[in-house]
Enzyme design. Sequence first.
Site, PDB file in Angstrom:
ATOM      1  N   GLU A  23      17.536  31.608 -92.503  1.00  0.00           N
ATOM      2  CA  GLU A  23      16.770  31.704 -91.596  1.00  0.00           C
ATOM      3  C   GLU A  23      15.210  31.170 -92.032  1.00  0.00           C
ATOM      4  O   GLU A  23      14.603  31.655 -93.016  1.00  0.00           O
ATOM      5  CB  GLU A  23      16.347  33.037 -91.293  1.00  0.00           C
TER       6      GLU A  23
ATOM      7  N   GLY B  71      12.796  32.660 -95.178  1.00  0.00           N
ATOM      8  CA  GLY B  71      11.664  32.117 -95.842  1.00  0.00           C
ATOM      9  C   GLY B  71      11.493  30.665 -95.711  1.00  0.00           C
ATOM     10  O   GLY B  71      12.002  30.266 -94.515  1.00  0.00           O
ATOM     11  N   SER B  72      10.988  29.839 -96.753  1.00  0.00           N
ATOM     12  CA  SER B  72      10.500  28.771 -96.541  1.00  0.00           C
ATOM     13  C   SER B  72      11.876  27.733 -96.303  1.00  0.00           C
ATOM     14  O   SER B  72      12.707  27.792 -96.891  1.00  0.00           O
ATOM     15  CB  SER B  72       9.573  28.057 -97.435  1.00  0.00           C
TER      16      SER B  72
ATOM     17  N   GLU C 170       4.970  23.086 -91.269  1.00  0.00           N
ATOM     18  CA  GLU C 170       4.765  24.471 -91.035  1.00  0.00           C
ATOM     19  C   GLU C 170       3.635  25.028 -91.633  1.00  0.00           C
ATOM     20  O   GLU C 170       3.522  25.064 -92.743  1.00  0.00           O
ATOM     21  CB  GLU C 170       6.029  25.438 -91.195  1.00  0.00           C
TER      22      GLU C 170
ATOM     23  N   GLY D 285      14.842  27.425 -98.885  1.00  0.00           N
ATOM     24  CA  GLY D 285      16.318  27.576 -98.346  1.00  0.00           C
ATOM     25  C   GLY D 285      17.134  26.305 -98.877  1.00  0.00           C
ATOM     26  O   GLY D 285      18.118  26.460 -99.142  1.00  0.00           O
TER      27      GLY D 285
ATOM     28  N   CYS E  32       7.646  32.994 -88.152  1.00  0.00           N
ATOM     29  CA  CYS E  32       8.439  31.668 -88.113  1.00  0.00           C
ATOM     30  C   CYS E  32       8.797  31.189 -86.732  1.00  0.00           C
ATOM     31  O   CYS E  32       8.760  29.945 -86.725  1.00  0.00           O
ATOM     32  CB  CYS E  32       9.658  31.661 -88.734  1.00  0.00           C
TER      33      CYS E  32
ATOM     34  N   LYS F 190      16.378  41.592-102.792  1.00  0.00           N
ATOM     35  CA  LYS F 190      15.115  41.131-103.345  1.00  0.00           C
ATOM     36  C   LYS F 190      13.856  41.177-102.413  1.00  0.00           C
ATOM     37  O   LYS F 190      14.026  40.155-101.798  1.00  0.00           O
ATOM     38  CB  LYS F 190      15.614  39.770-104.112  1.00  0.00           C
TER      39      LYS F 190
HETATM   40  P1  NAD Z   1       9.497  31.481-100.231  1.00  0.00           P
HETATM   41  O1  NAD Z   1      10.447  31.004 -99.401  1.00  0.00           O
HETATM   42  O2  NAD Z   1       9.274  30.741-101.448  1.00  0.00           O
HETATM   43  O3  NAD Z   1       9.882  33.195-100.469  1.00  0.00           O
HETATM   44  C1  NAD Z   1      10.552  33.909 -99.743  1.00  0.00           C
HETATM   45  C2  NAD Z   1      11.381  34.652-100.452  1.00  0.00           C
HETATM   46  O4  NAD Z   1      12.289  33.951-101.526  1.00  0.00           O
HETATM   47  C3  NAD Z   1      10.758  35.655-101.461  1.00  0.00           C
HETATM   48  O5  NAD Z   1      11.396  36.749-101.720  1.00  0.00           O
HETATM   49  C4  NAD Z   1      10.833  34.897-102.829  1.00  0.00           C
HETATM   50  O6  NAD Z   1      10.517  35.492-104.120  1.00  0.00           O
HETATM   51  C5  NAD Z   1      12.181  34.167-102.693  1.00  0.00           C
HETATM   52  N1  NAD Z   1      12.337  32.940-103.769  1.00  0.00           N
HETATM   53  C6  NAD Z   1      11.376  32.073-103.977  1.00  0.00           C
HETATM   54  N2  NAD Z   1      12.024  31.157-104.712  1.00  0.00           N
HETATM   55  C7  NAD Z   1      13.243  31.482-104.638  1.00  0.00           C
HETATM   56  C8  NAD Z   1      14.459  30.824-105.490  1.00  0.00           C
HETATM   57  N3  NAD Z   1      14.356  29.469-105.970  1.00  0.00           N
HETATM   58  N4  NAD Z   1      15.540  31.235-105.244  1.00  0.00           N
HETATM   59  C9  NAD Z   1      15.614  32.479-104.424  1.00  0.00           C
HETATM   60  N5  NAD Z   1      14.802  32.976-104.037  1.00  0.00           N
HETATM   61  C10 NAD Z   1      13.441  32.411-104.112  1.00  0.00           C
HETATM   62  O7  NAD Z   1       7.908  31.419 -99.403  1.00  0.00           O
HETATM   63  P2  NAD Z   1       6.629  31.893 -99.761  1.00  0.00           P
HETATM   64  O8  NAD Z   1       6.440  30.910-101.039  1.00  0.00           O
HETATM   65  O9  NAD Z   1       6.152  33.122-100.100  1.00  0.00           O
HETATM   66  O10 NAD Z   1       5.876  30.980 -98.695  1.00  0.00           O
HETATM   67  C11 NAD Z   1       5.498  29.833 -98.535  1.00  0.00           C
HETATM   68  C12 NAD Z   1       5.884  29.215 -97.253  1.00  0.00           C
HETATM   69  O11 NAD Z   1       7.059  29.526 -96.770  1.00  0.00           O
HETATM   70  C13 NAD Z   1       4.713  29.772 -95.991  1.00  0.00           C
HETATM   71  O12 NAD Z   1       3.383  29.099 -96.090  1.00  0.00           O
HETATM   72  C14 NAD Z   1       5.598  29.706 -95.008  1.00  0.00           C
HETATM   73  O13 NAD Z   1       5.137  28.425 -94.590  1.00  0.00           O
HETATM   74  C15 NAD Z   1       7.088  29.723 -95.209  1.00  0.00           C
HETATM   75  N6  NAD Z   1       7.592  30.935 -95.086  1.00  0.00           N
HETATM   76  C16 NAD Z   1       8.323  30.889 -93.727  1.00  0.00           C
HETATM   77  C17 NAD Z   1       8.815  32.249 -93.434  1.00  0.00           C
HETATM   78  C18 NAD Z   1       9.740  32.231 -92.481  1.00  0.00           C
HETATM   79  O14 NAD Z   1      10.108  33.352 -91.851  1.00  0.00           O
HETATM   80  N7  NAD Z   1      10.422  31.371 -91.853  1.00  0.00           N
HETATM   81  C19 NAD Z   1       8.662  33.403 -93.981  1.00  0.00           C
HETATM   82  C20 NAD Z   1       7.727  33.303 -95.146  1.00  0.00           C
HETATM   83  C21 NAD Z   1       7.204  32.208 -95.716  1.00  0.00           C
END
Ligand code: NAD
Length: 499
Positions: free
Chosen positions: A268, A246-247, A401, A251, A302, A192
């Site tokens: 992660e 992701g965030s 962050e 997580g 990150c 995804k």
């Molecule tokens: P996010 O964590 O919400 O999204 C990452 C992924 O998770 C995307 O594919 C998204 O569609 C999916 N996702 C979102 N909500 C979900 C849920 N409830 N269940 C399953 N999957 C879901 O990140 P974002 O909203 O795109 O970015 C917001 C903040 O997250 C950024 O400002 C940053 O601080 C952080 N971020 C961190 C990393 C990292 O590598 N640590 C990467 C991206 C974003």
Amino acid sequence: MTTTGCAPTGNILAEPRLTIDGKLVPSADDGVFANVNPATEEVIGQTYDATAYDMDRAIAAARRAFDETSWSTGHAFRKRCLLQLHEALGNHRELLRSVVVAEAGAPVVLTRTMQLDTPLSENLRWPAEMIDTFAWERDIGDSDLFGVHSWRRVLKEPVGVVGLIIPWNFPVETTLNKLGFALATGNTVVVKPAPDTPWNATHIGRIIAEETDIPPGVVNVVPSADHLRGEQLVDDPRVDMISFTGSTATGRRIQERGAATSKRLLLELGGKSAHIVLDDADFPSVLGRCAFSTCVHSGQGCALLSRVLVPRSRYEEAVELIAAGFARVPYGDPTDPAHIQGPLVSARQRVRVLDYIRVGREEGAWLVLGGGRPAHLPRGYYVEPTLFADVTTEMRIAQEEIFGPVLTVLSYEDEDDAVRIANDSPYGLSGAVSTASNERGMAIARRIRTGSFSVNGGVFHGADAPYGGYKASGLGRQTGPEGFEIHLETKTVAGTGTL
Ligand code: NAD
């Protein structure tokens, strides 16, 4: 979202289709969402927006491929398929380079390393080669427990169907890391991608379907503008494991929802990594480079170093040297190879970063440089390289962050104080120390509660090196032997008589 479907546009970067059960398909309702180039704010094309029905079909396909084909047990076949994919992706290197620059706003210079060329060279090959050397079965000797003479074997088997949920900041790198390790260990997957960066993943899906022998259903790619498609993967009992980057907020939601079906999780998450500059470091050289390790890819990494800790006794000198580096950051158009910082990925991220800069000022930190949108870049989601000094550890800009080109400078009294401040964080992803003595650096590394650490500029990334976080930065490790093992179940078998 519109429902007009994707008319062919002649844009070779575009790949709007989903990959489900080996076929390239539109979404069930023909709905699409826009792909926006963050450097120009222009819509560069459309992607089919998967419905719940599409995701359901993808999960069913992955389940069937796991349960009913020999993918999970065919070690030699898997290795051949992974090396075939490694080669096929290499043949599309320039296409993928253009895609990651156009949709993620990644500076093209970074595609020579972490954004593309490094993952293309090792993220599939390393786990594929591990298939030959890994101990899939081991003899743990006989037992006479309960008076029963038993021989005993431990088997390593794939977990099953793995949902790969991808962020937008390093999309190819993350996708290939997750794919390589999940597939080498015999799992089947549903990918995804992040809504902001779908095409790198849809191209990978197409290349798998058209140019490899990977059986239908083993890899499904399901882009959507709706985060709920990710949640559907987490909720579905047919999915055994979620591998997410992701965030931390998302997580934690995955942990909560995943509990209902006892999901195995590889998470992660975010970071707020500290760079400790000791009093014996070469200040001009080390501090002059701080801007690079904060602003590269607009701070959207990150493990980037977003806090720098300098000795109080040399504070003014340190801030001056860091500021001089910030004033020289080459940033702007990501297609220009001189630039290390491009735009933020979206208007939403720019709002978020500018909001943190406002918070920093309100908290009383000293805005030394930057802090706004650059006047010379009226289009694109750019934010100036931004430096805050006089930051204290309880401030939000020192704790949270930001994911932007923003560095916070904190001061410390002595080495113990530096370690205390570095560890005073909910996160534990990474960190660094600069010092004239590697022994001193290693002693600091042992005291910092993070999953990776750099001594004097050492690079810890690599397909062979475990990567992940302590505390709120995640669960488990991706890459390295630990990243291989986390995709496996362990089965202990005992029997009587001879085998
Ligand atoms: P996010 O964590 O919400 O999204 C990452 C992924 O998770 C995307 O594919 C998204 O569609 C999916 N996702 C979102 N909500 C979900 C849920 N409830 N269940 C399953 N999957 C879901 O990140 P974002 O909203 O795109 O970015 C917001 C903040 O997250 C950024 O400002 C940053 O601080 C952080 N971020 C961190 C990393 C990292 O590598 N640590 C990467 C991206 C974003």
